[in-house]
Design a protein around this motif. Structure first.
Motif, PDB file in Angstrom:
ATOM      1  N   GLU A   1      -1.351   4.960   5.902  1.00 16.50           N
ATOM      2  CA  GLU A   1      -2.524   4.566   5.110  1.00 16.50           C
ATOM      3  C   GLU A   1      -2.168   4.321   3.649  1.00 16.50           C
ATOM      4  OE1 GLU A   1      -5.099   7.803   5.955  1.00 16.50           O
ATOM      5  OE2 GLU A   1      -4.124   9.198   4.568  1.00 16.50           O
ATOM      6  N   LYS A   2      -1.074   4.915   3.164  1.00 13.71           N
ATOM      7  CA  LYS A   2      -0.669   4.703   1.765  1.00 13.71           C
ATOM      8  C   LYS A   2       0.037   3.362   1.564  1.00 13.71           C
ATOM      9  CE  LYS A   2      -0.206   9.612   0.590  1.00 13.71           C
ATOM     10  NZ  LYS A   2       0.715  10.674   0.105  1.00 13.71           N
ATOM     11  N   GLU A   3       0.535   2.777   2.653  1.00 17.73           N
ATOM     12  CA  GLU A   3       1.283   1.517   2.541  1.00 17.73           C
ATOM     13  C   GLU A   3       0.386   0.283   2.557  1.00 17.73           C
ATOM     14  OE1 GLU A   3       5.496   2.634   4.736  1.00 17.73           O
ATOM     15  OE2 GLU A   3       3.742   2.197   5.992  1.00 17.73           O
ATOM     16  N   ALA A   4      -0.878   0.462   2.940  1.00 15.40           N
ATOM     17  CA  ALA A   4      -1.784  -0.679   3.102  1.00 15.40           C
ATOM     18  C   ALA A   4      -2.908  -0.623   2.080  1.00 15.40           C
ATOM     19  CB  ALA A   4      -2.369  -0.687   4.512  1.00 15.40           C
ATOM     20  N   ARG A   5      -3.338  -1.800   1.640  1.00 18.24           N
ATOM     21  CA  ARG A   5      -4.476  -1.905   0.719  1.00 18.24           C
ATOM     22  C   ARG A   5      -5.488  -2.869   1.298  1.00 18.24           C
ATOM     23  NH1 ARG A   5      -5.558  -5.480  -3.535  1.00 18.24           N
ATOM     24  NH2 ARG A   5      -3.451  -6.353  -3.422  1.00 18.24           N
ATOM     25  N   LYS A   6      -6.733  -2.416   1.418  1.00 20.13           N
ATOM     26  CA  LYS A   6      -7.792  -3.246   1.978  1.00 20.13           C
ATOM     27  C   LYS A   6      -8.090  -4.402   1.024  1.00 20.13           C
ATOM     28  CE  LYS A   6     -10.864  -0.684   3.880  1.00 20.13           C
ATOM     29  NZ  LYS A   6     -12.062   0.144   4.183  1.00 20.13           N
ATOM     30  N   ILE A   7      -8.383  -5.581   1.586  1.00 19.22           N
ATOM     31  CA  ILE A   7      -8.672  -6.756   0.755  1.00 19.22           C
ATOM     32  C   ILE A   7     -10.100  -7.235   0.994  1.00 19.22           C
ATOM     33  CG2 ILE A   7      -6.255  -7.465   0.617  1.00 19.22           C
ATOM     34  CD1 ILE A   7      -6.818  -9.564   2.758  1.00 19.22           C
ATOM     35  N   ASP A   8     -10.632  -7.903  -0.008  1.00 27.76           N
ATOM     36  CA  ASP A   8     -12.003  -8.416   0.030  1.00 27.76           C
ATOM     37  C   ASP A   8     -11.967  -9.897   0.384  1.00 27.76           C
ATOM     38  OD1 ASP A   8     -14.610  -9.159  -0.319  1.00 27.76           O
ATOM     39  OD2 ASP A   8     -14.727  -8.641  -2.450  1.00 27.76           O
ATOM     40  N   THR A   9     -12.239 -10.223   1.643  1.00 24.29           N
ATOM     41  CA  THR A   9     -12.165 -11.614   2.077  1.00 24.29           C
ATOM     42  C   THR A   9     -13.424 -12.407   1.722  1.00 24.29           C
ATOM     43  OG1 THR A   9     -12.941 -10.956   4.282  1.00 24.29           O
ATOM     44  CG2 THR A   9     -10.567 -11.122   3.951  1.00 24.29           C
ATOM     45  N   SER A  10     -14.422 -11.740   1.106  1.00 22.69           N
ATOM     46  CA  SER A  10     -15.597 -12.470   0.632  1.00 22.69           C
ATOM     47  C   SER A  10     -15.316 -13.159  -0.702  1.00 22.69           C
ATOM     48  CB  SER A  10     -16.793 -11.531   0.485  1.00 22.69           C
ATOM     49  OG  SER A  10     -16.589 -10.594  -0.558  1.00 22.69           O
ATOM     50  N   LEU A  11     -14.309 -12.664  -1.439  1.00 23.15           N
ATOM     51  CA  LEU A  11     -13.945 -13.261  -2.729  1.00 23.15           C
ATOM     52  C   LEU A  11     -13.071 -14.495  -2.549  1.00 23.15           C
ATOM     53  CD1 LEU A  11     -13.777 -13.182  -5.853  1.00 23.15           C
ATOM     54  CD2 LEU A  11     -11.841 -11.613  -5.605  1.00 23.15           C
ATOM     55  N   ALA A  12     -12.142 -14.435  -1.605  1.00 26.17           N
ATOM     56  CA  ALA A  12     -11.185 -15.522  -1.404  1.00 26.17           C
ATOM     57  C   ALA A  12     -10.611 -15.408   0.001  1.00 26.17           C
ATOM     58  CB  ALA A  12     -10.075 -15.437  -2.448  1.00 26.17           C
ATOM     59  N   PRO A  13      -9.998 -16.488   0.514  1.00 27.73           N
ATOM     60  CA  PRO A  13      -9.353 -16.417   1.828  1.00 27.73           C
ATOM     61  C   PRO A  13      -8.278 -15.334   1.855  1.00 27.73           C
ATOM     62  CG  PRO A  13      -9.484 -18.691   1.050  1.00 27.73           C
ATOM     63  CD  PRO A  13      -9.885 -17.825  -0.110  1.00 27.73           C
ATOM     64  N   PRO A  14      -8.000 -14.747   3.014  1.00 27.20           N
ATOM     65  CA  PRO A  14      -7.012 -13.660   3.090  1.00 27.20           C
ATOM     66  C   PRO A  14      -5.655 -14.017   2.490  1.00 27.20           C
ATOM     67  CG  PRO A  14      -8.172 -13.875   5.176  1.00 27.20           C
ATOM     68  CD  PRO A  14      -8.621 -15.031   4.321  1.00 27.20           C
ATOM     69  N   SER A  15      -5.193 -15.253   2.726  1.00 27.37           N
ATOM     70  CA  SER A  15      -3.858 -15.630   2.244  1.00 27.37           C
ATOM     71  C   SER A  15      -3.746 -15.625   0.725  1.00 27.37           C
ATOM     72  CB  SER A  15      -3.480 -17.005   2.793  1.00 27.37           C
ATOM     73  OG  SER A  15      -4.439 -17.986   2.419  1.00 27.37           O
ATOM     74  N   TYR A  16      -4.881 -15.722   0.017  1.00 22.71           N
ATOM     75  CA  TYR A  16      -4.848 -15.659  -1.449  1.00 22.71           C
ATOM     76  C   TYR A  16      -4.239 -14.343  -1.931  1.00 22.71           C
ATOM     77  CZ  TYR A  16      -7.318 -19.781  -3.294  1.00 22.71           C
ATOM     78  OH  TYR A  16      -7.655 -21.055  -3.698  1.00 22.71           O
ATOM     79  N   TYR A  17      -4.351 -13.294  -1.122  1.00 22.26           N
ATOM     80  CA  TYR A  17      -3.842 -11.989  -1.535  1.00 22.26           C
ATOM     81  C   TYR A  17      -2.322 -11.888  -1.408  1.00 22.26           C
ATOM     82  CZ  TYR A  17      -8.649 -10.486  -1.999  1.00 22.26           C
ATOM     83  OH  TYR A  17      -9.966 -10.375  -2.412  1.00 22.26           O
ATOM     84  N   LEU A  18      -1.681 -12.936  -0.912  1.00 21.11           N
ATOM     85  CA  LEU A  18      -0.227 -13.071  -0.991  1.00 21.11           C
ATOM     86  C   LEU A  18       0.172 -13.976  -2.148  1.00 21.11           C
ATOM     87  CD1 LEU A  18       0.688 -13.546   2.781  1.00 21.11           C
ATOM     88  CD2 LEU A  18       0.860 -11.455   1.407  1.00 21.11           C
ATOM     89  N   GLY A  19      -0.804 -14.700  -2.686  1.00 23.78           N
ATOM     90  CA  GLY A  19      -0.535 -15.673  -3.738  1.00 23.78           C
ATOM     91  C   GLY A  19      -1.210 -15.327  -5.039  1.00 23.78           C
ATOM     92  N   VAL A  20      -2.243 -16.093  -5.380  1.00 27.92           N
ATOM     93  CA  VAL A  20      -2.857 -15.985  -6.689  1.00 27.92           C
ATOM     94  C   VAL A  20      -3.488 -14.619  -6.933  1.00 27.92           C
ATOM     95  CG1 VAL A  20      -5.066 -16.979  -5.959  1.00 27.92           C
ATOM     96  CG2 VAL A  20      -4.323 -17.244  -8.326  1.00 27.92           C
ATOM     97  N   LEU A  21      -3.926 -13.919  -5.888  1.00 27.99           N
ATOM     98  CA  LEU A  21      -4.509 -12.584  -6.038  1.00 27.99           C
ATOM     99  C   LEU A  21      -3.551 -11.484  -5.572  1.00 27.99           C
ATOM    100  CD1 LEU A  21      -8.217 -13.203  -4.917  1.00 27.99           C
ATOM    101  CD2 LEU A  21      -7.333 -12.903  -7.249  1.00 27.99           C
ATOM    102  N   GLY A  22      -2.280 -11.835  -5.442  1.00 26.63           N
ATOM    103  CA  GLY A  22      -1.274 -10.871  -5.012  1.00 26.63           C
ATOM    104  C   GLY A  22      -0.131 -10.799  -5.999  1.00 26.63           C
ATOM    105  N   MET A  23       1.063 -10.509  -5.486  1.00 23.86           N
ATOM    106  CA  MET A  23       2.226 -10.352  -6.363  1.00 23.86           C
ATOM    107  C   MET A  23       2.541 -11.627  -7.135  1.00 23.86           C
ATOM    108  SD  MET A  23       3.082  -7.269  -6.277  1.00 23.86           S
ATOM    109  CE  MET A  23       2.729  -5.816  -5.293  1.00 23.86           C
ATOM    110  N   THR A  24       2.281 -12.771  -6.514  1.00 25.71           N
ATOM    111  CA  THR A  24       2.516 -14.048  -7.196  1.00 25.71           C
ATOM    112  C   THR A  24       1.666 -14.153  -8.455  1.00 25.71           C
ATOM    113  OG1 THR A  24       3.098 -15.188  -5.147  1.00 25.71           O
ATOM    114  CG2 THR A  24       2.300 -16.550  -6.955  1.00 25.71           C
ATOM    115  N   GLY A  25       0.367 -13.914  -8.311  1.00 26.84           N
ATOM    116  CA  GLY A  25      -0.530 -13.976  -9.456  1.00 26.84           C
ATOM    117  C   GLY A  25      -0.204 -12.933 -10.503  1.00 26.84           C
ATOM    118  N   LEU A  26       0.138 -11.716 -10.058  1.00 27.24           N
ATOM    119  CA  LEU A  26       0.484 -10.651 -10.998  1.00 27.24           C
ATOM    120  C   LEU A  26       1.764 -10.975 -11.762  1.00 27.24           C
ATOM    121  CD1 LEU A  26      -0.353  -7.590  -8.726  1.00 27.24           C
ATOM    122  CD2 LEU A  26      -1.560  -8.253 -10.819  1.00 27.24           C
TER     123      LEU A  26
END
Length: 332
Positions: free
Chosen positions: A105-130
């Motif tokens: 449970e410590k390795e995973a972080r829940k994402i909000d798919t109402s804000l953006a498509p799931p794949s965004y959390y690998l890109g602009v809302l993930g490590m890429t964006g950061l």
């Protein structure tokens, strides 16, 4: 339960080839309390993975032979023995190139798919964006009216850097590898100017023409001759966030180039290398700003999506040929 994984079969010499990877079957252990069973949906493919294929000391340990490649993955919870997750939840984390896998449970972080498509959390809302956010904002320290040059501008990080620079009121010039990418940067992502380095005979002159006031911030994703040319046009007290050197990742010999230190010295230039993990304690700050800009329509992601889990190695090799525009992702 049996699943499939992609492992590192051999350490590449120069540019990786398909034989450096191998598909294997593996038996999953029984899920334990505090763990979740995940099905991989989207897999991030990133240039830094090439460095981890070498048996060399770096900021992260090398991948092991006959062990799976690891990277950013969006997964769906299929079974949960954690009070924090329920079946159907979508999560992101650093997971193996494996179709199904168990995570704590410590390795995973829940994402909000109402804000953006799931794949965004690998890109602009993930490590890429950061990476783009902290490199530009906290090393580049942009001021309105300054000139920002981004190499690898049509790549995952570069395309976000340019948009954030525009949000900060800067004049932005991108360097990319095709006329199509140049057009996209200007028409879709707000870059003021862009240069196709593959068809430009004199990059020094092209950068000087595109940046009549000189270069205040150079976000360096590629290194090599492109960076040599940009730094020749650098202003006094400029800042250089050093994010990547993709032009050099597959070299087997150390290339000789101009000695840049005299220019950095005499123009009082700051060049600082970084990895996104340097700012891990400040990730909530970065996510807050990125999410707000996405919500306001000021920041967009773009993706190149390969389909099929088995095509992960192909997608990785495609990065070094410039096959991607924006974030390279494999959808299982």
């Amino acid at each position: 339960m049996t699943t499939e994984q992609i492992v590192l079969a051999s350490r590449p010499k120069g540019l990786p080839v398909s034989d450096d990877f191998r598909m294997m079957q593996v038996e999953l252990p029984v899920i334990k309390p505090g763990e979740i069973l995940l099905k991989g949906l989207y897999y991030s493919v990133d240039p830094y993975m090439r460095g981890r294929m070498n048996d060399a000391k770096s900021y992260a340990p090398p991948f092991e032979i006959d062990k799976p490649i690891y990277g950013g993955v969006i997964g769906k919870v299929m079974e949960s023995l954690s009070e924090h997750f329920r079946p159907g939840d979508m999560v992101v984390g650093n997971f193996p190139w494996q179709k199904d896998f168990i995570a704590t449970e410590k390795e995973a972080r829940k994402i909000d798919t109402s804000l953006a498509p799931p794949s965004y959390y690998l890109g602009v809302l993930g490590m890429t964006g950061l990476t783009a956010y902290f490199g530009l904002i906290h090393i580049g320290k942009p001021k309105a009216g300054e000139t920002v040059v981004v190499s690898g501008a049509a790549g995952a990080v570069g395309i976000v850097v340019g948009q954030i620079a525009k949000i900060q009121g800067c004049y932005v010039v991108g360097i990319a590898g095709s006329d199509e990418k140049v057009k996209l940067l200007k028409s879709e992502f707000g870059f003021d100017e862009a240069i196709n380095y593959k068809t430009t005979p004199d990059m020094n002159k092209a950068i000087a023409a595109a940046c009549p006031k000189g270069v205040d911030i150079y976000f360096d994703n590629v290194g090599g001759e492109i960076s040599d040319a940009v730094i020749k046009n650098i202003n006094f007290h400029a800042r250089i966030p050093l994010c990547g050197q993709i032009s050099l990742y597959n070299t087997t010999e150390t290339p000789m180039g101009p000695r840049l230190q005299p220019m950095l010295l005499t123009r009082s230039v700051l060049m600082q290398g970084f990895i996104v993990g340097d700012f891990k304690d400040r990730f909530p700050e970065g996510i807050k700003h990125l999410a707000q800009w996405v919500k306001e329509g000021k920041l967009k992601g773009t993706e190149t999506i390969e389909h099929g889990f088995q095509n992960l190695p192909k997608a990785l090799l495609g990065l070094f040929k410039g096959d991607n525009t924006g974030k390279m992702i494999v959808e299982a």
